[in-house]
Write a protein that holds these residues in place. Structure first.
Motif, short mmCIF file in Angstrom:
data_model
loop_
_atom_site.label_atom_id
_atom_site.label_comp_id
_atom_site.label_asym_id
_atom_site.label_seq_id
_atom_site.Cartn_x
_atom_site.Cartn_y
_atom_site.Cartn_z
N THR A 137 0.86 -1.16 0.00
CA THR A 137 0.00 0.00 0.00
C THR A 137 0.90 1.22 0.00
O THR A 137 1.79 1.32 0.84
N VAL A 146 -6.68 -7.54 1.59
CA VAL A 146 -7.12 -6.16 1.62
C VAL A 146 -7.42 -5.67 3.04
O VAL A 146 -7.03 -4.57 3.42
N ALA A 185 -9.11 4.01 -1.37
CA ALA A 185 -8.03 3.11 -1.81
C ALA A 185 -8.29 2.75 -3.26
O ALA A 185 -9.39 2.32 -3.61
N TYR A 191 -8.63 -7.04 -7.01
CA TYR A 191 -9.29 -6.76 -5.74
C TYR A 191 -10.79 -6.54 -5.89
O TYR A 191 -11.41 -5.91 -5.05
N ALA A 247 -14.27 -5.19 -0.79
CA ALA A 247 -14.85 -3.86 -0.60
C ALA A 247 -15.37 -3.70 0.83
O ALA A 247 -15.19 -2.65 1.45
N VAL A 270 -12.43 -3.43 3.45
CA VAL A 270 -11.84 -2.09 3.46
C VAL A 270 -12.81 -1.10 4.08
O VAL A 270 -12.42 -0.23 4.84
N LEU A 282 -13.17 1.47 -1.43
CA LEU A 282 -12.32 0.81 -2.41
C LEU A 282 -12.79 1.16 -3.81
O LEU A 282 -13.95 0.93 -4.16
#
Length: 158
Positions: free
Chosen positions: A70, A93, A110, A116, A122, A125, A132
């Motif tokens: 990241t 993630v 992000a 992903y 999703a 995150v 996301l």
């Protein structure tokens, strides 16, 4: 005598890295901490010494480890996670999001590649307070395509 282990355990190194990141961002007329990050993973080929840490990535046809990174929008490393290559990118993630929020504070967005996609990443995150956004390839792709936001992490892998 200098004892690096004591500095690491006391959190001094993390504080210095955080302060340096803030100084670099402010010098470029940005806020002190990033509000957006870029996620990506890359499979690294294993060696004989890798042993059980290596897995087989069927999509990339490589045996090795997958490095998930990241980065901030300026290319500063915020979090890294290394796993066997046979584990799904999507499963990493949530851990990356937790590491980023711990390191920087409130990140809102992000950006990630198509590896992903799905509801689970999703939601993982979103549980950490991050939205996301998956950057997709154009339908009529021919050769290399420079994707918005994603080039920052590709440059770091390069």
């Amino acid at each position: 005598m200098f004892n690096a282990l004591r500095w690491i355990q006391a959190g001094c190194v993390d504080i210095m890295v955080n302060d340096l990141r803030s100084i670099m961002r402010v010098a470029q007329r940005r806020r002190g901490q990033p509000s957006a990050v870029i996620l990506d993973g890359r499979t690294l080929q294993s060696t004989c010494e890798s042993g059980p840490r290596a897995g087989y990535d069927g999509y990339k046809r490589k045996r090795g480890s997958e490095v998930h990174m990241t980065l901030g929008t300026l290319g500063q490393l915020l979090a890294v996670n290394v796993r066997p290559a046979n584990e799904q990118e999507r499963a990493q993630v949530g851990e990356l999001a937790r590491q980023v929020q711990k390191a920087t504070g409130p990140v809102k967005v992000a950006f990630a590649d198509q590896g992903y996609t799905g509801e689970e990443p999703a939601q993982d995150v979103l549980d950490e307070g991050i939205e996301l956004q998956v950057i997709r390839l154009p339908e009529m792709k021919k050769g290399f395509v420079l994707l918005p936001r994603r080039w920052v992490v590709e440059r770091s892998f390069g």
